[in-house]
Design a protein around this motif. Structure first.
Motif, PDB file in Angstrom:
ATOM      1  N   ILE A  25      56.651  23.886  51.366  1.00 23.33           N
ATOM      2  CA  ILE A  25      57.145  24.296  52.684  1.00 23.33           C
ATOM      3  C   ILE A  25      57.935  25.603  52.562  1.00 23.33           C
ATOM      4  O   ILE A  25      57.751  26.538  53.359  1.00 23.33           O
ATOM      5  CB  ILE A  25      58.018  23.187  53.326  1.00 23.33           C
ATOM      6  CG1 ILE A  25      57.204  21.893  53.531  1.00 23.33           C
ATOM      7  CG2 ILE A  25      58.644  23.667  54.633  1.00 23.33           C
ATOM      8  CD1 ILE A  25      56.015  22.020  54.439  1.00 23.33           C
ATOM      9  N   ALA A  26      58.802  25.692  51.570  1.00 27.26           N
ATOM     10  CA  ALA A  26      59.613  26.904  51.382  1.00 27.26           C
ATOM     11  C   ALA A  26      58.735  28.121  51.119  1.00 27.26           C
ATOM     12  O   ALA A  26      58.936  29.183  51.728  1.00 27.26           O
ATOM     13  CB  ALA A  26      60.602  26.699  50.238  1.00 27.26           C
ATOM     14  N   ILE A  27      57.775  27.975  50.240  1.00 20.94           N
ATOM     15  CA  ILE A  27      56.872  29.094  49.935  1.00 20.94           C
ATOM     16  C   ILE A  27      56.094  29.503  51.182  1.00 20.94           C
ATOM     17  O   ILE A  27      55.932  30.687  51.467  1.00 20.94           O
ATOM     18  CB  ILE A  27      55.926  28.723  48.771  1.00 20.94           C
ATOM     19  CG1 ILE A  27      56.727  28.650  47.472  1.00 20.94           C
ATOM     20  CG2 ILE A  27      54.780  29.727  48.653  1.00 20.94           C
ATOM     21  CD1 ILE A  27      55.966  28.043  46.306  1.00 20.94           C
ATOM     22  N   THR A  28      55.644  28.514  51.923  1.00 16.99           N
ATOM     23  CA  THR A  28      54.891  28.790  53.149  1.00 16.99           C
ATOM     24  C   THR A  28      55.727  29.564  54.156  1.00 16.99           C
ATOM     25  O   THR A  28      55.217  30.442  54.856  1.00 16.99           O
ATOM     26  CB  THR A  28      54.419  27.454  53.775  1.00 16.99           C
ATOM     27  OG1 THR A  28      53.609  26.776  52.818  1.00 16.99           O
ATOM     28  CG2 THR A  28      53.604  27.692  55.023  1.00 16.99           C
ATOM     29  N   LEU A  29      56.979  29.263  54.234  1.00 16.56           N
ATOM     30  CA  LEU A  29      57.844  29.944  55.189  1.00 16.56           C
ATOM     31  C   LEU A  29      58.297  31.319  54.695  1.00 16.56           C
ATOM     32  O   LEU A  29      58.546  32.230  55.491  1.00 16.56           O
ATOM     33  CB  LEU A  29      59.059  29.072  55.512  1.00 16.56           C
ATOM     34  CG  LEU A  29      58.744  27.750  56.232  1.00 16.56           C
ATOM     35  CD1 LEU A  29      59.991  26.911  56.362  1.00 16.56           C
ATOM     36  CD2 LEU A  29      58.093  28.000  57.582  1.00 16.56           C
ATOM     37  N   ILE A  30      58.392  31.514  53.384  1.00 10.25           N
ATOM     38  CA  ILE A  30      58.889  32.770  52.811  1.00 10.25           C
ATOM     39  C   ILE A  30      57.796  33.830  52.675  1.00 10.25           C
ATOM     40  O   ILE A  30      58.047  35.024  52.870  1.00 10.25           O
ATOM     41  CB  ILE A  30      59.561  32.500  51.441  1.00 10.25           C
ATOM     42  CG1 ILE A  30      60.827  31.685  51.659  1.00 10.25           C
ATOM     43  CG2 ILE A  30      59.858  33.794  50.705  1.00 10.25           C
ATOM     44  CD1 ILE A  30      61.470  31.172  50.389  1.00 10.25           C
ATOM     45  N   VAL A  31      56.572  33.427  52.352  1.00 14.70           N
ATOM     46  CA  VAL A  31      55.485  34.379  52.088  1.00 14.70           C
ATOM     47  C   VAL A  31      55.306  35.417  53.200  1.00 14.70           C
ATOM     48  O   VAL A  31      55.165  36.611  52.913  1.00 14.70           O
ATOM     49  CB  VAL A  31      54.161  33.630  51.777  1.00 14.70           C
ATOM     50  CG1 VAL A  31      52.962  34.551  51.845  1.00 14.70           C
ATOM     51  CG2 VAL A  31      54.255  32.965  50.418  1.00 14.70           C
ATOM     52  N   PRO A  32      55.313  35.064  54.481  1.00 15.26           N
ATOM     53  CA  PRO A  32      55.125  36.091  55.515  1.00 15.26           C
ATOM     54  C   PRO A  32      56.190  37.196  55.482  1.00 15.26           C
ATOM     55  O   PRO A  32      55.891  38.351  55.776  1.00 15.26           O
ATOM     56  CB  PRO A  32      55.211  35.306  56.822  1.00 15.26           C
ATOM     57  CG  PRO A  32      54.867  33.921  56.452  1.00 15.26           C
ATOM     58  CD  PRO A  32      55.352  33.741  55.052  1.00 15.26           C
TER      59      PRO A  32
END
Length: 177
Positions: A25-32
């Motif tokens: 979840i964290a990676i998904t939210l940070i990547v953009p």
């Protein structure tokens, strides 16, 4: 207080899947933010997939716990129905007992016990029994396997057990004798 302990046990038991889920979840939210792009559809997809996998894992774990509970309850009930007879068998049959000396009811009782032991062994090796429960049951098997009357019936029965279901159990139980 009990809720806090339950939550602590849940978190302790599930550290790895919770960590993986949180990291996804964290990676998904940070990547953009790193690539200045619009990844909303991808983010929602990854979040949905991660959530589905996490909930699927928790459901699997719950199903395994329920199966263990059912097996534990059934095996203990069956053992309790048999165990009252073992002290009598210990007193009634001498170390020199022969198969022909054993009454039909006692023979059926011991065969039922051996079948119960074989089932417990089978389910333990399938990974469905808790190690603590297994060690307790194994200790009980070791105690009763030392009875000459159980040994005699086992040795007679093992000659007729030809299926793979019993093969490993035979070796295990022989070690207890």
């Amino acid at each position: 207080m009990k809720t806090n302990r339950s939550l602590a046990k849940f978190l302790s038991r599930n550290k790895t899947p919770i960590s993986i889920y949180a990291a996804a979840i964290a990676i998904t939210l940070i990547v953009p933010f790193l690539f200045n792009g619009n990844f909303l559809a991808s983010q929602l997809g990854v979040i949905t997939l991660s959530t589905s996998l996490f909930l699927g894992y928790l459901n699997y774990q719950h199903t395994q716990d329920r199966l263990f509970k059912d097996l534990f309850k059934e095996f203990n009930e069956r053992y309790n129905a048999l165990s009252d007879q073992f002290p009598r068998l210990e007193k009634e049959y001498t170390p020199e007992v022969k198969l022909s000396d054993i009454g039909d009811d006692d023979l059926k009782l011991i065969i039922s016990y051996l079948n119960l032991c074989a089932e417990e062994y089978f389910w333990f090796h399938r990974g469905r029994l808790d190690i603590g429960a297994w060690e307790s049951w194994k200790s009980g098997m070791s105690t009763w396997a030392k009875l000459p009357v159980v040994r005699v019936v086992f040795e007679d029965e093992v000659a007729t057990w030809t299926t793979a279901y019993y093969a490993d159990f035979n070796e295990f139980f022989k070690e207890l004798l």
